[in-house]
Design a protein around this motif. Structure first.
Motif, mmCIF file in Angstrom:
data_model
loop_
_atom_site.group_PDB
_atom_site.id
_atom_site.type_symbol
_atom_site.label_atom_id
_atom_site.label_comp_id
_atom_site.label_asym_id
_atom_site.label_seq_id
_atom_site.Cartn_x
_atom_site.Cartn_y
_atom_site.Cartn_z
ATOM 1 N N ALA A 1 0.836 -1.207 0.000
ATOM 2 C CA ALA A 1 0.000 0.000 0.000
ATOM 3 C C ALA A 1 0.870 1.257 0.000
ATOM 4 O O ALA A 1 0.571 2.239 -0.699
ATOM 5 C CB ALA A 1 -0.937 -0.010 1.205
ATOM 6 N N MET A 2 1.956 1.226 0.764
ATOM 7 C CA MET A 2 2.856 2.380 0.793
ATOM 8 C C MET A 2 3.582 2.542 -0.533
ATOM 9 O O MET A 2 3.755 3.672 -1.025
ATOM 10 C CB MET A 2 3.853 2.235 1.942
ATOM 11 N N LYS A 3 3.990 1.434 -1.140
ATOM 12 C CA LYS A 3 4.638 1.525 -2.451
ATOM 13 C C LYS A 3 3.677 2.080 -3.496
ATOM 14 O O LYS A 3 4.071 2.882 -4.353
ATOM 15 C CB LYS A 3 5.171 0.154 -2.878
ATOM 16 N N ASP A 4 2.427 1.665 -3.412
ATOM 17 C CA ASP A 4 1.421 2.188 -4.339
ATOM 18 C C ASP A 4 1.289 3.708 -4.192
ATOM 19 O O ASP A 4 1.205 4.436 -5.186
ATOM 20 C CB ASP A 4 0.064 1.533 -4.084
ATOM 21 N N GLU A 5 1.285 4.165 -2.955
ATOM 22 C CA GLU A 5 1.142 5.606 -2.728
ATOM 23 C C GLU A 5 2.389 6.355 -3.178
ATOM 24 O O GLU A 5 2.292 7.435 -3.760
ATOM 25 C CB GLU A 5 0.863 5.875 -1.246
ATOM 26 N N LEU A 6 3.549 5.790 -2.924
ATOM 27 C CA LEU A 6 4.791 6.428 -3.371
ATOM 28 C C LEU A 6 4.878 6.442 -4.894
ATOM 29 O O LEU A 6 5.403 7.392 -5.481
ATOM 30 C CB LEU A 6 5.990 5.706 -2.765
ATOM 31 N N ALA A 7 4.345 5.410 -5.527
ATOM 32 C CA ALA A 7 4.303 5.387 -6.992
ATOM 33 C C ALA A 7 3.426 6.521 -7.514
ATOM 34 O O ALA A 7 3.774 7.202 -8.489
ATOM 35 C CB ALA A 7 3.774 4.039 -7.481
ATOM 36 N N ALA A 8 2.301 6.737 -6.846
ATOM 37 C CA ALA A 8 1.400 7.820 -7.255
ATOM 38 C C ALA A 8 2.042 9.185 -7.019
ATOM 39 O O ALA A 8 1.950 10.082 -7.867
ATOM 40 C CB ALA A 8 0.085 7.708 -6.499
ATOM 41 N N LEU A 9 2.705 9.358 -5.887
ATOM 42 C CA LEU A 9 3.325 10.640 -5.559
ATOM 43 C C LEU A 9 4.491 10.955 -6.490
ATOM 44 O O LEU A 9 4.710 12.111 -6.857
ATOM 45 C CB LEU A 9 3.805 10.633 -4.106
ATOM 46 N N SER A 10 5.243 9.931 -6.875
ATOM 47 C CA SER A 10 6.409 10.150 -7.740
ATOM 48 C C SER A 10 6.052 10.149 -9.218
ATOM 49 O O SER A 10 6.820 10.641 -10.051
ATOM 50 C CB SER A 10 7.455 9.066 -7.480
ATOM 51 N N GLY A 11 4.900 9.568 -9.557
ATOM 52 C CA GLY A 11 4.518 9.463 -10.954
ATOM 53 C C GLY A 11 5.236 8.346 -11.687
ATOM 54 O O GLY A 11 5.226 8.298 -12.920
ATOM 55 N N MET A 12 5.853 7.433 -10.931
ATOM 56 C CA MET A 12 6.594 6.323 -11.524
ATOM 57 C C MET A 12 5.927 5.008 -11.127
ATOM 58 O O MET A 12 6.063 4.552 -9.986
ATOM 59 C CB MET A 12 8.058 6.331 -11.056
ATOM 60 N N ALA A 13 5.236 4.374 -12.063
ATOM 61 C CA ALA A 13 4.445 3.182 -11.756
ATOM 62 C C ALA A 13 5.299 2.026 -11.272
ATOM 63 O O ALA A 13 4.839 1.201 -10.465
ATOM 64 C CB ALA A 13 3.657 2.754 -12.997
ATOM 65 N N TYR A 14 6.549 1.948 -11.729
ATOM 66 C CA TYR A 14 7.365 0.804 -11.347
ATOM 67 C C TYR A 14 7.797 0.822 -9.891
ATOM 68 O O TYR A 14 8.310 -0.171 -9.383
ATOM 69 C CB TYR A 14 8.581 0.641 -12.264
ATOM 70 N N VAL A 15 7.578 1.938 -9.178
ATOM 71 C CA VAL A 15 7.817 1.953 -7.728
ATOM 72 C C VAL A 15 6.914 0.922 -7.053
ATOM 73 O O VAL A 15 7.296 0.271 -6.081
ATOM 74 C CB VAL A 15 7.583 3.356 -7.143
ATOM 75 N N ALA A 16 5.709 0.759 -7.583
ATOM 76 C CA ALA A 16 4.753 -0.176 -6.985
ATOM 77 C C ALA A 16 5.114 -1.628 -7.263
ATOM 78 O O ALA A 16 4.702 -2.520 -6.511
ATOM 79 C CB ALA A 16 3.343 0.119 -7.501
ATOM 80 N N SER A 17 5.880 -1.884 -8.312
ATOM 81 C CA SER A 17 6.141 -3.267 -8.720
ATOM 82 C C SER A 17 7.474 -3.818 -8.234
ATOM 83 O O SER A 17 7.711 -5.022 -8.330
ATOM 84 C CB SER A 17 6.072 -3.391 -10.244
ATOM 85 N N CYS A 18 8.353 -2.968 -7.711
ATOM 86 C CA CYS A 18 9.637 -3.478 -7.223
ATOM 87 C C CYS A 18 9.440 -4.086 -5.837
ATOM 88 O O CYS A 18 8.624 -3.615 -5.051
ATOM 89 C CB CYS A 18 10.685 -2.368 -7.180
ATOM 90 N N PRO A 19 10.175 -5.139 -5.507
ATOM 91 C CA PRO A 19 10.007 -5.763 -4.193
ATOM 92 C C PRO A 19 10.518 -4.906 -3.041
ATOM 93 O O PRO A 19 10.016 -5.005 -1.914
ATOM 94 C CB PRO A 19 10.808 -7.063 -4.306
ATOM 95 N N LEU A 20 11.512 -4.055 -3.304
ATOM 96 C CA LEU A 20 12.084 -3.204 -2.256
ATOM 97 C C LEU A 20 12.278 -1.801 -2.798
ATOM 98 O O LEU A 20 12.896 -1.608 -3.847
ATOM 99 C CB LEU A 20 13.431 -3.770 -1.789
ATOM 100 N N PHE A 21 11.736 -0.825 -2.066
ATOM 101 C CA PHE A 21 11.911 0.567 -2.453
ATOM 102 C C PHE A 21 12.636 1.273 -1.314
ATOM 103 O O PHE A 21 12.157 1.303 -0.179
ATOM 104 C CB PHE A 21 10.570 1.242 -2.729
ATOM 105 N N LEU A 22 13.815 1.795 -1.621
ATOM 106 C CA LEU A 22 14.628 2.479 -0.618
ATOM 107 C C LEU A 22 14.500 3.986 -0.799
ATOM 108 O O LEU A 22 14.670 4.501 -1.911
ATOM 109 C CB LEU A 22 16.097 2.075 -0.762
ATOM 110 N N VAL A 23 14.199 4.677 0.294
ATOM 111 C CA VAL A 23 14.150 6.138 0.267
ATOM 112 C C VAL A 23 15.372 6.647 1.012
ATOM 113 O O VAL A 23 15.571 6.350 2.195
ATOM 114 C CB VAL A 23 12.866 6.683 0.910
#
Length: 244
Positions: free
Chosen positions: A55-77
């Protein structure tokens, strides 16, 4: 070339990932490698937020405008972090002087250096990465989602996962355009940029099957003829940083 140099020179941004998860041991190896990057005076002025919650990756994907943020197994900020240093000062009953441009630069550079160590560590394991600078499109919303305290800001994100694509290596500027000996010399830029423009034009034509025909200088001119993320200064100051 030795294997490390080969790995560095073979870097590609990966934007499509398989569903294979990254295990805890790999994450720890990536983070520990990041921690061994050079840091100014050992201040280690950065923090890393590892996001695996869908759910957090989905929201970060929306905020960044990059759909692949939602599909990666690990997102590092990757965050520049002076908050922990302020706590260290408080422990020693000292007031931190944080309102300096120098401190802001140190924290931002520390985050960048650590992230590149992490990128190389990940790629050495057969993983792929791509940096996500567009987290700064809506930095306040990102900060609220991640519950970042004062004196911490998100510099960029990084998708990490097993590649599900084989993109070609994007050509870089000729060495003559970036390496200067003893003093800065821009006299060779004319020829070097002409060569690189032609290289990039052919790269885009091949990559897109003839659909894109542009040059590097055309792309840079289009990017820098307008203000980009002009909101960042007010956001940085709102997060407690001062640019004096």
């Amino acid at each position: 070339m030795n294997p490390v140099v080969q790995l560095l020179q073979g870097h590609r941004s990966i934007r499509k990932f398989t569903q294979q998860n990254i295990d805890r041991e790999q994450i720890e190896a990536i983070v520990r490698s990041a921690q061994m990057a050079s840091t100014s005076s050992n201040v280690q002025a950065y923090s890393i937020i590892g996001v695996t919650d869908q759910a957090m990756k989905d929201e970060l994907a929306a905020l960044s405008g990059m759909a692949y943020v939602a599909s990666c197994p690990l997102f590092l900020v990757w965050c520049a972090d002076l908050h922990r240093l302020r706590l260290a000062c408080e422990k020693q009953q000292t007031e931190m002087v944080h309102g300096l441009l120098e401190n802001f630069i140190v924290a931002t550079v520390d985050a960048a250096l650590a992230s590149q160590n992490a990128a190389i560590a990940a790629e050495s394991m057969g993983l792929g990465i791509v940096y996500i600078g567009s987290l700064r499109n809506k930095p306040l919303e990102v900060s609220r989602l991640l519950k970042l305290p004062e004196l911490v800001y998100p510099v960029f994100g990084m998708c990490v996962g097993y590649p599900d694509q084989e993109p070609s290596v994007r050509p870089r500027l000729p060495m003559a355009a970036v390496y200067h000996e003893n003093t800065y010399n821009d006299e060779r830029y004319g020829e070097a940029l002409d060569v690189y423009d032609e290289t990039m034009k052919q790269y885009y034509l091949e990559r897109t099957g003839g659909k894109k025909s542009t040059t590097w200088t055309q792309e840079m001119a289009a990017k820098y003829e307008k203000a980009v993320r002009a909101h960042m200064r007010s956001f940085i100051e709102e997060m407690g940083f001062r640019l004096d």
